[in-house]
Motif scaffolding. Structure first.
Motif: not given
Length: 383
Positions: A159, A172, A174, A258, A260, A283, A343, A346
């Protein structure tokens, strides 16, 4: 986003360093080939909910995607109750992996250029290792079970080009099927340095199983159910690995998140009102916290049948998408950033970039050796 049996794609990934310049992700091999002359690479990610394959060719500005595959397999279904991978879940995953193996073989990918990993479900399950061995013997695919540290690192790598170069900090997020990795990064000159990370053992599958949606729920009951999921996730991330003052970056608008995973891309699709999922619109999209909350409210109002009929969700994700929204809500409450960047990338992208960069290293070393052996003495290493 909706999961399919996969379709070829000609999209380009153009990774950038956090300072906004192009990341050097391609040019593998001794000859430094890129573009049409470059060999194909593959990245396979077997998660708790999905099986995903990405096939790409190095390019000067990163890599070009040649083919992709994604299928919901729910490998971790029931794992939180039994501690083992269910037989039916393993069969679903195995069938998807057979298709991945066929795609890899059809493209003629050298085994050394295929990176295949398994994450939380295989990490947690008592029989995870046995399943990985069955896959190796039956398909030839050599899955490597990675730990949460590597999973978080790879997601960040994938990312990087979505980081706002003006931000002072980044978080970030995830969201997986069985775990959620959070990575905090602080600006360090022209790049970002990892400040801390955690892996919470809650993902969309585990949260949905803990909190099944009440049948025929009315507004009050639906709100109570959703808030219970938010609270569950909130408790899992209550112990932050970073200093308390780090939160000020987010409160003061000097940082952003962010996101993802399908958790955030589904919210983005609903927010945009897409008739069908379009990666090029999702995206890199910026959403506000209010946008995320409004999208979650729409999903709640749809009900299970409405979510299943929604093209950006589909029947396979209808019972999971609100668990994903609740995870994002819990993170946003704990780290109140007004900006979230979506995003649709990843771990797989991180795997590809890392593997391609590894193939550049021998060429660099050879150039250095030739420089030291010449009459003019040592030359600077190639970059």
């Amino acid at each position: 986003m909706p999961e399919t049996d996969g379709a070829s794609s000609r999209s380009r990934s153009q990774p950038r360093r956090p300072d906004g310049e192009r990341a050097r992700g391609g040019a593998p091999g001794g000859a430094g080939a890129s573009g049409r002359d470059a060999p194909l690479y593959g990245a396979l990610d077997l998660g708790t909910n999905n099986c995903r394959l990405l096939i790409a060719r190095p390019a000067k500005d990163g890599f070009r995607v040649v083919d992709s595959f994604s299928r919901i397999v729910r490998l971790g279904e029931g794992l939180s109750r039994t501690g083992r991978l269910d037989d039916n879940a393993m069969e679903r995953a195995y069938e998807a992996l057979v298709l991945c193996g066929e795609r890899v073989a059809k493209r003629g990918i050298d085994p050394s250029r295929l990176v295949a990993v398994a994450t939380q479900a295989c990490r947690q399950a008592e029989n995870g290792g046995a399943f990985v061995e069955r896959v190796r013997q039956g398909t030839g695919l050599k899955l490597r079970i990675i730990d949460p540290v590597e999973e978080a690192r790879l997601a960040v790598q994938g990312c990087l080009n979505l980081f706002d170069p003006k931000a002072e900090a980044i978080l970030v997020v995830d969201v997986g099927g069985g775990s959620t990795e959070l990575s905090w990064l602080r600006r360090d000159g022209s790049t970002f340095a990892l400040e801390g990370w955690i892996s919470a053992p809650i993902g969309v599958v585990t949260l949905a199983e803990r909190h099944p949606e009440p049948v025929g729920a009315r507004n009050g009951e639906l709100t109570h159910w959703y808030e219970a999921m938010v609270a569950d996730m909130g408790a899992a991330i209550a112990d932050s690995p970073v200093e308390p003052a780090f939160r000020d970056f987010f409160v003061q608008g000097r940082a952003h998140m962010v996101g993802t995973s399908g958790a955030i891309t589904s919210l983005a699709g609903i927010h945009l009102g897409l008739g069908r999922y379009q990666r090029n619109l999702v995206d890199g999209l910026w959403m506000t916290r209010g946008d995320c909350e409004a999208a979650a409210d729409k999903l709640k109002a749809m009900g299970p049948a409405g979510r299943a009929a929604e093209s950006c969700i589909g029947p396979d994700r209808a019972d999971l998408v609100l668990a994903g929204a609740a995870i994002m809500e819990a993170v946003q409450r704990a780290w109140p950033s007004e900006r979230v960047r979506v995003a649709d990338r990843g771990l797989r992208e991180g795997l590809l970039l890392e593997r391609m960069r590894e193939d550049r290293k021998p060429a660099k070393r050879r150039r250095r050796r030739r420089g030291r052996g010449g009459a003019g003495g040592s030359q600077p290493p190639a970059t």
